[in-house]
Design a protein around this motif. Sequence first.
Motif, PDB file in Angstrom:
ATOM      1  N   ALA A   5       0.839  -1.192   0.000  1.00  0.00           N
ATOM      2  CA  ALA A   5       0.000   0.000   0.000  1.00  0.00           C
ATOM      3  C   ALA A   5       0.878   1.246   0.000  1.00  0.00           C
ATOM      4  CB  ALA A   5      -0.908   0.006   1.217  1.00  0.00           C
ATOM      5  N   SER A   6       0.444   2.257  -0.706  1.00  0.00           N
ATOM      6  CA  SER A   6       1.177   3.519  -0.759  1.00  0.00           C
ATOM      7  C   SER A   6       0.210   4.658  -1.032  1.00  0.00           C
ATOM      8  CB  SER A   6       2.250   3.460  -1.847  1.00  0.00           C
ATOM      9  OG  SER A   6       1.658   3.277  -3.112  1.00  0.00           O
ATOM     10  N   GLY A   7       0.713   5.879  -0.921  1.00  0.00           N
ATOM     11  CA  GLY A   7      -0.080   7.053  -1.257  1.00  0.00           C
ATOM     12  C   GLY A   7      -0.575   7.848  -0.063  1.00  0.00           C
ATOM     13  N   GLY A   8      -0.314   7.355   1.134  1.00  0.00           N
ATOM     14  CA  GLY A   8      -0.725   8.097   2.314  1.00  0.00           C
ATOM     15  C   GLY A   8       0.090   9.362   2.495  1.00  0.00           C
ATOM     16  N   GLY A   9      -0.360  10.199   3.414  1.00  0.00           N
ATOM     17  CA  GLY A   9       0.356  11.439   3.676  1.00  0.00           C
ATOM     18  C   GLY A   9      -0.469  12.373   4.522  1.00  0.00           C
ATOM     19  N   ALA A  91      -6.011   7.775   9.913  1.00  0.00           N
ATOM     20  CA  ALA A  91      -5.830   6.364  10.292  1.00  0.00           C
ATOM     21  C   ALA A  91      -4.725   5.760   9.443  1.00  0.00           C
ATOM     22  CB  ALA A  91      -7.120   5.586  10.084  1.00  0.00           C
ATOM     23  N   VAL A  92      -4.343   4.557   9.804  1.00  0.00           N
ATOM     24  CA  VAL A  92      -3.510   3.739   8.915  1.00  0.00           C
ATOM     25  C   VAL A  92      -4.459   2.933   8.044  1.00  0.00           C
ATOM     26  CG1 VAL A  92      -1.790   1.920   8.760  1.00  0.00           C
ATOM     27  CG2 VAL A  92      -1.641   3.632  10.582  1.00  0.00           C
ATOM     28  N   TYR A  93      -4.254   3.019   6.740  1.00  0.00           N
ATOM     29  CA  TYR A  93      -5.119   2.339   5.788  1.00  0.00           C
ATOM     30  C   TYR A  93      -4.426   1.084   5.271  1.00  0.00           C
ATOM     31  CZ  TYR A  93      -8.398   6.197   5.768  1.00  0.00           C
ATOM     32  OH  TYR A  93      -9.341   7.126   6.147  1.00  0.00           O
ATOM     33  N   TYR A  94      -5.177  -0.009   5.267  1.00  0.00           N
ATOM     34  CA  TYR A  94      -4.661  -1.295   4.830  1.00  0.00           C
ATOM     35  C   TYR A  94      -5.457  -1.805   3.637  1.00  0.00           C
ATOM     36  CZ  TYR A  94      -2.510  -1.425   9.469  1.00  0.00           C
ATOM     37  OH  TYR A  94      -1.777  -1.135  10.598  1.00  0.00           O
ATOM     38  N   CYS A  95      -4.751  -2.357   2.673  1.00  0.00           N
ATOM     39  CA  CYS A  95      -5.449  -3.044   1.590  1.00  0.00           C
ATOM     40  C   CYS A  95      -5.362  -4.546   1.840  1.00  0.00           C
ATOM     41  CB  CYS A  95      -4.872  -2.676   0.228  1.00  0.00           C
ATOM     42  SG  CYS A  95      -3.125  -3.065  -0.014  1.00  0.00           S
ATOM     43  N   LEU A 120      -0.153   5.491   6.214  1.00  0.00           N
ATOM     44  CA  LEU A 120      -0.743   6.443   7.146  1.00  0.00           C
ATOM     45  C   LEU A 120      -1.344   7.632   6.416  1.00  0.00           C
ATOM     46  CD1 LEU A 120      -1.229   7.492  10.035  1.00  0.00           C
ATOM     47  CD2 LEU A 120       1.095   8.470   9.953  1.00  0.00           C
ATOM     48  N   VAL A 121      -2.582   7.920   6.754  1.00  0.00           N
ATOM     49  CA  VAL A 121      -3.269   9.102   6.249  1.00  0.00           C
ATOM     50  C   VAL A 121      -3.575  10.011   7.435  1.00  0.00           C
ATOM     51  CG1 VAL A 121      -5.365   9.980   5.177  1.00  0.00           C
ATOM     52  CG2 VAL A 121      -4.274   7.917   4.277  1.00  0.00           C
ATOM     53  N   THR A 122      -3.117  11.244   7.357  1.00  0.00           N
ATOM     54  CA  THR A 122      -3.363  12.216   8.411  1.00  0.00           C
ATOM     55  C   THR A 122      -4.082  13.412   7.818  1.00  0.00           C
ATOM     56  OG1 THR A 122      -1.343  11.520   9.564  1.00  0.00           O
ATOM     57  CG2 THR A 122      -2.332  13.617  10.225  1.00  0.00           C
ATOM     58  N   VAL A 123      -5.246  13.722   8.367  1.00  0.00           N
ATOM     59  CA  VAL A 123      -6.043  14.840   7.879  1.00  0.00           C
ATOM     60  C   VAL A 123      -6.075  15.912   8.958  1.00  0.00           C
ATOM     61  CG1 VAL A 123      -8.234  15.576   6.903  1.00  0.00           C
ATOM     62  CG2 VAL A 123      -7.442  13.229   6.546  1.00  0.00           C
TER      63      VAL A 123
END
Length: 125
Positions: A5-9, A91-95, A120-123
Motif C-alpha cells: 500500500a502507498s499514497g498516504g500522507g 488512520a492507517v489504511y490497509y489493503c 498512514l493518512v493524516t487529515v
Amino acid sequence: VQLQASGGGLVQAGGSLRLSCAVSGDTISMYAMGWFRLAPGKEREFIAAIDWSGRSTHYADSVKGRFTISRDNTKNTGYLQMNSLKPEDTAVYYCAAGSLWDSILVVTTKPYDYWGQGTLVTVSS
C-alpha cells in the motif's frame, strides 16, 4: 502474494488523496480487494471492497459518496480515491485481497487472505 500500500500522507480537511495497492506474486484478477483502516484507540474499520471484475463495490456508510474504490487488473493494482477528507479519516489504511466475494462478508476480515503493510493518512483540521 504480497500487497504494497502507498499514497498516504498529510492533507488538509477537504483535500484528496489516492491510495494504491500493488499486488505481486499472483494475478490481481483472481482476487476481490478491500480497504480497511485503523485509527488510534479504535477497532479496525471496513472502508470499501471491490470484486474481481470491478463491477461490484461496497462502501462503509462513513465514506460513501466521498471515497471510490477501483482496480486496474492490467497493472495488478487497486486504488482508493479519497475526496472531501475529514480529520476523522485519519488512520492507517490497509489493503487486502481474498478469493471470496460475498457482499455481506466483505465488510469483515474473513474473506481476505492477504494484507498489505498499511499507509498512514493524516487529515488536519
